[in-house]
Motif scaffolding. Structure first.
Motif, PDB file in Angstrom:
ATOM      1  N   ASP A   1     -91.670 -37.922  -0.577  1.00 13.17           N
ATOM      2  CA  ASP A   1     -90.842 -37.394   0.512  1.00 13.17           C
ATOM      3  C   ASP A   1     -89.408 -37.194   0.034  1.00 13.17           C
ATOM      4  OD1 ASP A   1     -92.490 -36.946   2.715  1.00 13.17           O
ATOM      5  OD2 ASP A   1     -92.399 -39.035   3.370  1.00 13.17           O
ATOM      6  N   GLY A   2     -88.868 -38.202  -0.653  1.00 13.27           N
ATOM      7  CA  GLY A   2     -87.496 -38.117  -1.123  1.00 13.27           C
ATOM      8  C   GLY A   2     -87.294 -37.011  -2.136  1.00 13.27           C
ATOM      9  N   ILE A   3     -88.227 -36.864  -3.067  1.00 13.97           N
ATOM     10  CA  ILE A   3     -88.125 -35.815  -4.081  1.00 13.97           C
ATOM     11  C   ILE A   3     -88.125 -34.434  -3.425  1.00 13.97           C
ATOM     12  CG2 ILE A   3     -89.326 -34.708  -6.016  1.00 13.97           C
ATOM     13  CD1 ILE A   3     -90.342 -37.611  -6.713  1.00 13.97           C
ATOM     14  N   LEU A   4     -89.005 -34.240  -2.465  1.00 15.82           N
ATOM     15  CA  LEU A   4     -89.102 -32.940  -1.791  1.00 15.82           C
ATOM     16  C   LEU A   4     -87.856 -32.660  -0.957  1.00 15.82           C
ATOM     17  CD1 LEU A   4     -92.864 -32.956  -0.722  1.00 15.82           C
ATOM     18  CD2 LEU A   4     -91.820 -31.729  -2.637  1.00 15.82           C
ATOM     19  N   ASN A   5     -87.404 -33.650  -0.202  1.00 10.49           N
ATOM     20  CA  ASN A   5     -86.266 -33.441   0.697  1.00 10.49           C
ATOM     21  C   ASN A   5     -84.937 -33.335  -0.046  1.00 10.49           C
ATOM     22  OD1 ASN A   5     -87.905 -33.530   2.986  1.00 10.49           O
ATOM     23  ND2 ASN A   5     -87.682 -35.748   3.208  1.00 10.49           N
TER      24      ASN A   5
ATOM     25  N   TRP B   1     -84.445 -40.446  -5.963  1.00 10.58           N
ATOM     26  CA  TRP B   1     -85.328 -39.860  -4.957  1.00 10.58           C
ATOM     27  C   TRP B   1     -84.658 -39.768  -3.586  1.00 10.58           C
ATOM     28  CZ3 TRP B   1     -84.736 -44.939  -5.348  1.00 10.58           C
ATOM     29  CH2 TRP B   1     -84.869 -45.712  -4.206  1.00 10.58           C
ATOM     30  N   ASN B   2     -83.704 -40.657  -3.296  1.00 13.44           N
ATOM     31  CA  ASN B   2     -83.047 -40.641  -1.989  1.00 13.44           C
ATOM     32  C   ASN B   2     -81.713 -39.912  -2.014  1.00 13.44           C
ATOM     33  OD1 ASN B   2     -81.713 -42.564  -3.454  1.00 13.44           O
ATOM     34  ND2 ASN B   2     -81.939 -44.209  -1.970  1.00 13.44           N
ATOM     35  N   GLY B   3     -81.483 -39.115  -3.057  1.00 12.01           N
ATOM     36  CA  GLY B   3     -80.347 -38.212  -3.076  1.00 12.01           C
ATOM     37  C   GLY B   3     -79.066 -38.750  -3.671  1.00 12.01           C
ATOM     38  N   GLU B   4     -79.063 -39.983  -4.165  1.00 10.85           N
ATOM     39  CA  GLU B   4     -77.870 -40.554  -4.754  1.00 10.85           C
ATOM     40  C   GLU B   4     -77.715 -40.092  -6.214  1.00 10.85           C
ATOM     41  OE1 GLU B   4     -78.145 -44.757  -4.334  1.00 10.85           O
ATOM     42  OE2 GLU B   4     -78.122 -44.703  -2.135  1.00 10.85           O
TER      43      GLU B   4
ATOM     44  N   GLU C   1     -78.053 -21.269 -15.921  1.00 12.59           N
ATOM     45  CA  GLU C   1     -77.207 -21.265 -14.721  1.00 12.59           C
ATOM     46  C   GLU C   1     -76.866 -19.849 -14.267  1.00 12.59           C
ATOM     47  OE1 GLU C   1     -73.272 -23.599 -13.042  1.00 12.59           O
ATOM     48  OE2 GLU C   1     -73.483 -23.286 -15.205  1.00 12.59           O
ATOM     49  N   SER C   2     -76.566 -18.976 -15.217  1.00 14.87           N
ATOM     50  CA  SER C   2     -76.163 -17.613 -14.868  1.00 14.87           C
ATOM     51  C   SER C   2     -77.304 -16.809 -14.246  1.00 14.87           C
ATOM     52  CB  SER C   2     -75.636 -16.875 -16.109  1.00 14.87           C
ATOM     53  OG  SER C   2     -76.662 -16.729 -17.085  1.00 14.87           O
ATOM     54  N   GLU C   3     -78.546 -17.284 -14.414  1.00 15.71           N
ATOM     55  CA  GLU C   3     -79.704 -16.606 -13.823  1.00 15.71           C
ATOM     56  C   GLU C   3     -80.052 -17.163 -12.445  1.00 15.71           C
ATOM     57  OE1 GLU C   3     -83.106 -15.808 -16.397  1.00 15.71           O
ATOM     58  OE2 GLU C   3     -81.915 -16.522 -18.106  1.00 15.71           O
ATOM     59  N   GLY C   4     -79.255 -18.121 -11.969  1.00 18.69           N
ATOM     60  CA  GLY C   4     -79.500 -18.668 -10.641  1.00 18.69           C
ATOM     61  C   GLY C   4     -80.491 -19.809 -10.605  1.00 18.69           C
ATOM     62  N   PHE C   5     -80.778 -20.418 -11.757  1.00 24.21           N
ATOM     63  CA  PHE C   5     -81.706 -21.552 -11.807  1.00 24.21           C
ATOM     64  C   PHE C   5     -81.007 -22.841 -11.377  1.00 24.21           C
ATOM     65  CE2 PHE C   5     -84.341 -18.750 -14.200  1.00 24.21           C
ATOM     66  CZ  PHE C   5     -85.623 -19.293 -14.211  1.00 24.21           C
ATOM     67  N   ALA C   6     -81.811 -23.797 -10.922  1.00 22.01           N
ATOM     68  CA  ALA C   6     -81.356 -25.165 -10.702  1.00 22.01           C
ATOM     69  C   ALA C   6     -82.337 -26.089 -11.413  1.00 22.01           C
ATOM     70  CB  ALA C   6     -81.291 -25.494  -9.219  1.00 22.01           C
ATOM     71  N   ILE C   7     -81.853 -26.800 -12.426  1.00 18.57           N
ATOM     72  CA  ILE C   7     -82.687 -27.730 -13.191  1.00 18.57           C
ATOM     73  C   ILE C   7     -82.137 -29.132 -12.952  1.00 18.57           C
ATOM     74  CG2 ILE C   7     -83.514 -28.421 -15.461  1.00 18.57           C
ATOM     75  CD1 ILE C   7     -82.414 -24.857 -14.927  1.00 18.57           C
ATOM     76  N   VAL C   8     -82.993 -30.016 -12.452  1.00 21.15           N
ATOM     77  CA  VAL C   8     -82.553 -31.317 -11.959  1.00 21.15           C
ATOM     78  C   VAL C   8     -83.453 -32.414 -12.528  1.00 21.15           C
ATOM     79  CG1 VAL C   8     -81.991 -32.645  -9.889  1.00 21.15           C
ATOM     80  CG2 VAL C   8     -81.969 -30.139  -9.799  1.00 21.15           C
ATOM     81  N   ALA C   9     -82.858 -33.533 -12.922  1.00 22.17           N
ATOM     82  CA  ALA C   9     -83.618 -34.732 -13.298  1.00 22.17           C
ATOM     83  C   ALA C   9     -83.600 -35.693 -12.110  1.00 22.17           C
ATOM     84  CB  ALA C   9     -83.000 -35.402 -14.518  1.00 22.17           C
ATOM     85  N   VAL C  10     -84.755 -36.300 -11.824  1.00 21.15           N
ATOM     86  CA  VAL C  10     -84.871 -37.176 -10.657  1.00 21.15           C
ATOM     87  C   VAL C  10     -85.498 -38.514 -11.049  1.00 21.15           C
ATOM     88  CG1 VAL C  10     -85.831 -37.456  -8.344  1.00 21.15           C
ATOM     89  CG2 VAL C  10     -85.152 -35.187  -9.119  1.00 21.15           C
ATOM     90  N   HIS C  11     -84.802 -39.591 -10.685  1.00 21.51           N
ATOM     91  CA  HIS C  11     -85.404 -40.929 -10.760  1.00 21.51           C
ATOM     92  C   HIS C  11     -86.227 -41.116  -9.486  1.00 21.51           C
ATOM     93  CE1 HIS C  11     -86.050 -45.177 -10.754  1.00 21.51           C
ATOM     94  NE2 HIS C  11     -85.110 -45.435  -9.859  1.00 21.51           N
ATOM     95  N   PRO C  12     -87.545 -41.310  -9.596  1.00 28.38           N
ATOM     96  CA  PRO C  12     -88.401 -41.337  -8.406  1.00 28.38           C
ATOM     97  C   PRO C  12     -88.388 -42.651  -7.647  1.00 28.38           C
ATOM     98  CG  PRO C  12     -89.735 -41.679 -10.346  1.00 28.38           C
ATOM     99  CD  PRO C  12     -88.332 -41.428 -10.844  1.00 28.38           C
ATOM    100  N   GLY C  13     -87.607 -43.620  -8.142  1.00 23.04           N
ATOM    101  CA  GLY C  13     -87.616 -44.949  -7.550  1.00 23.04           C
ATOM    102  C   GLY C  13     -88.540 -45.877  -8.324  1.00 23.04           C
ATOM    103  N   THR C  14     -88.486 -47.151  -8.011  1.00 19.59           N
ATOM    104  CA  THR C  14     -89.429 -48.119  -8.559  1.00 19.59           C
ATOM    105  C   THR C  14     -90.657 -48.064  -7.667  1.00 19.59           C
ATOM    106  OG1 THR C  14     -87.618 -49.509  -9.341  1.00 19.59           O
ATOM    107  CG2 THR C  14     -89.793 -50.538  -9.174  1.00 19.59           C
TER     108      THR C  14
END
Length: 238
Positions: free
Chosen positions: A211-215, A231-234, A173-186
């Motif tokens: 599309d959702g993952i990218l956006n 994937w839809n941001g929730e 975090e202190s290096e400015g990274f963003a690490i995210v886990a994403v459920h891509p949907g069914t």
């Protein structure tokens, strides 16, 4: 702004849709990794030979990862985004009491250790990039709260990927990274042939997931470091 983006498991499904969409932006340089090529992937590479690079890599084999990153480092001195997409589900129909040690180990090797090793190899390049984003494609099945009680090997491995996401998010975090886990949907992919049958449960297509993952994860301005989202941001419960 030129961006260099690495996507693992790019030969089909969500991974293929991701590189297909990313390459449409002339400012993107895309590096895709795959265990095996396809005619569609070859055609996409041919049409975008100056900005799309395909590297052979099996995330279940450590030497394959290190060999691939020697080639990736020769292509670029920096990465802006890593999308850890490659995955494997060995036990779709087995109950927990019948799952074998080999099923567990295969799922863990590919869905947990593979992404971990890819992150480790990517970090020197990501530190040279501007975006510094790591997107780990997880699953609803990796959530304690949301898993309906099935696919123990795959679910356990994806749950562990969530912890990897959380630990790296805090470490970097202190290096400015963003690490995210994403459920891509069914998603109706080759990993889920049952979704292509009449009367299948509600699902989305790989294009919608990509599309959702990218956006909502890759190009969002929101700080998602350490989050688990859909994937839809929730927000997805861990």
């Amino acid at each position: 702004m030129k961006k260099t983006i690495l996507v693992t498991g790019c030969n089909r499904g969500i991974g293929f849709c991701l590189i297909q969409k990313l390459i449409k932006d002339v400012n993107n340089i895309v590096i895709g990794t795959t265990r095996s090529n396809t005619s569609a992937l070859s055609d996409l590479k041919e049409a975008n030979h100056d900005r799309l690079h395909i590297i052979e890599m099996d995330v279940g084999i450590e030497k394959s990862i290190t060999d691939a990153f020697l080639k990736i480092s020769n292509l670029s001195t920096s990465l802006d985004v890593l999308i850890n997409n490659a995955g494997y589900a060995p036990d779709k129909t087995k109950k927990g009491e019948n799952v074998s040690r080999s099923d567990m180990m295969d799922a863990f090797e590919i869905n947990t250790l593979g992404p971990l090793l890819v992150i480790q190899q990517s970090l020197p390049l990501l530190r040279n990039g501007l975006m510094k984003k790591i997107i780990n494609i997880s699953s609803l099945l990796g959530s304690h709260a949301m898993n309906p009680g099935r696919q123990i090997a795959y679910s356990t491995a994806k749950c562990a990927l969530g912890m990897i996401t959380s630990v790296f998010a805090k470490e970097l975090e202190s290096e400015g990274f963003a690490i995210v886990a994403v459920h891509p949907g069914t998603v109706a992919t080759d990993m889920r042939p049952d979704l292509k049958l009449p009367g299948a449960m509600p699902h989305i297509q790989p294009e919608e997931s990509a599309d959702g993952i990218l956006n909502n994860a890759v190009f969002t301005k929101e700080n998602l470091n350490g989050r688990f989202i859909t994937w839809n941001g929730e927000t997805m419960a861990w």
